[in-house]
Design a protein around this motif. Structure first.
Motif, short mmCIF file in Angstrom:
data_model
loop_
_atom_site.label_atom_id
_atom_site.label_comp_id
_atom_site.label_asym_id
_atom_site.label_seq_id
_atom_site.Cartn_x
_atom_site.Cartn_y
_atom_site.Cartn_z
N VAL A 27 0.86 -1.19 0.00
CA VAL A 27 0.00 0.00 0.00
C VAL A 27 0.89 1.24 0.00
CG1 VAL A 27 -1.71 1.34 1.28
CG2 VAL A 27 -1.86 -1.16 1.23
N THR A 28 0.57 2.19 -0.86
CA THR A 28 1.30 3.46 -0.91
C THR A 28 0.34 4.61 -0.58
OG1 THR A 28 2.81 2.61 -2.59
CG2 THR A 28 2.70 5.00 -2.33
N ILE A 29 0.70 5.38 0.42
CA ILE A 29 -0.11 6.52 0.82
C ILE A 29 0.53 7.78 0.25
CG2 ILE A 29 -1.09 7.79 2.77
CD1 ILE A 29 -2.08 4.94 2.60
N ASP A 30 -0.25 8.57 -0.47
CA ASP A 30 0.26 9.81 -1.08
C ASP A 30 0.50 10.89 -0.02
OD1 ASP A 30 0.13 8.72 -3.61
OD2 ASP A 30 -1.91 9.47 -3.98
N ALA A 31 1.31 11.88 -0.40
CA ALA A 31 1.54 13.02 0.47
C ALA A 31 0.24 13.78 0.70
CB ALA A 31 2.58 13.95 -0.16
N ALA A 50 -2.81 4.57 15.45
CA ALA A 50 -2.40 5.69 14.60
C ALA A 50 -2.62 5.35 13.13
CB ALA A 50 -0.94 6.03 14.85
N PRO A 51 -3.05 6.30 12.34
CA PRO A 51 -3.27 6.04 10.91
C PRO A 51 -1.95 5.83 10.17
CG PRO A 51 -3.54 8.36 11.36
CD PRO A 51 -3.38 7.69 12.70
N LEU A 52 -2.01 5.21 9.02
CA LEU A 52 -0.83 5.04 8.19
C LEU A 52 -0.48 6.37 7.51
CD1 LEU A 52 -1.77 1.65 6.47
CD2 LEU A 52 -0.41 2.00 8.55
N GLY A 53 0.78 6.77 7.65
CA GLY A 53 1.20 8.03 7.06
C GLY A 53 1.64 7.87 5.62
N PRO A 54 2.03 8.96 4.96
CA PRO A 54 2.48 8.89 3.57
C PRO A 54 3.68 7.95 3.41
CG PRO A 54 2.08 11.16 4.24
CD PRO A 54 2.01 10.34 5.48
N GLY A 55 3.69 7.21 2.31
CA GLY A 55 4.79 6.30 2.03
C GLY A 55 4.31 4.89 1.72
N PHE A 56 5.27 3.96 1.73
CA PHE A 56 5.00 2.57 1.36
C PHE A 56 4.75 1.75 2.62
CE2 PHE A 56 6.47 -1.77 0.53
CZ PHE A 56 5.70 -2.10 -0.58
#
Length: 271
Positions: A27-31, A50-56
């Motif tokens: 999963v990749t989260i955008d900026a 905590a939510p998943l932050g930007p990145g892989f």
């Protein structure tokens, strides 16, 4: 050699399964975004995680991630509300908002991704109706627009502050009145402006007249003081001084001694 195809087939199947698992797990989260992890075999979304932050990120292939934008977003809202005297007013507003990143899990569980329609829009409309209903159309059109904008923001913020949403500002872009009311207000404002201008001219003329009066009074007082200080002896002394200065000049002249009314010489032929 006949055994190679039998051995190769399971390997190929395993590689395909590994690739599928990796694709499902990656999963990749955008900026400017955050991800809420939904655990299919668990209790769904854990609000305290905590939510998943930007990145892989790598997750279990049976789980999924719900994406939320955490940057400031804007809402354009057109509302029809009633003024204090019951006239319908159209308010065009812009709201700047964003979800509270640390509380996205709670926001998802309690409000869902459509929190804009569920929370923010009803809050703005309710606050606008409450605030505008306290003012007249004239106040909405001219002097109170900034105050109304601030009041709508404050009342909306009270509603959404405990809803895991951060409201940054509300701007009033336009206030549209019924045409007849708008024309009446503009005429009244023009008349008030002309009245203020006329009063200013009157005050200016009055001050100018007072200035002229003061100057004239000052000159009159000076002349009265000068007249009171002069007598025949002073005038005679000044005449003697003037005669002496004339007699000393290089110009040709005829001096008649004692021929003036005051007994001073008369000088003739002064060139």
């Amino acid at each position: 050699m006949d055994k190679l195809p039998k051995i190769g087939l399971p390997i190929i199947v395993i590689l395909i399964l590994v690739i599928v698992v990796l694709v499902k797990s990656a999963v990749t989260i955008d900026a400017g975004h955050a991800g809420v992890l939904y655990e299919t075999l668990g209790d769904g979304v854990d609000p305290d995680k905590a939510p998943l932050g930007p990145g892989f990120h790598l997750i279990a292939p049976w789980n999924r991630v719900i994406d939320y934008e955490t940057r400031q977003q804007q809402l354009f809202e057109e509302m029809r509300v009633l003024s204090s005297n019951g006239l319908e007013i159209q308010i065009d507003a812009t709201a700047w908002y964003k979800p509270v990143t640390a509380d996205i899990g709670k926001l998802h569980n309690q409000k869902g991704k459509d929190y804009l329609e569920r929370i923010i829009q009803p809050a703005i409309r309710s606050a606008a109706r409450s605030v505008v209903g306290r003012y007249t159309p004239e106040q909405l059109y001219s002097s109170k627009r900034d105050a109304i904008q601030e009041e709508i923001f404050q009342e909306t913020e009270k509603i959404v502050s405990d809803q895991f949403i951060q409201l940054n500002n509300i701007l009033i872009r336009d206030v549209t009145l019924p045409p007849t009311i708008k024309e009446a207000i503009e005429r009244k404002l023009k008349q008030e402006q002309e009245s203020l201008e006329y009063e200013f001219r009157l005050v200016t003329a009055k001050k100018e007249a007072e200035k002229v009066t003061i100057e004239a009074q000052g000159k009159a007082d000076a002349n009265r003081i000068l007249s009171a200080s002069l007598n025949d002896q002073i005038l005679r002394d000044k005449g003697i001084d003037a005669t002496l200065r004339l007699s000393e000049s290089p110009n040709s002249k005829v001096i008649i001694i004692g021929s003036g009314d005051s007994g001073l010489p008369i000088i003739l032929g002064n060139n």
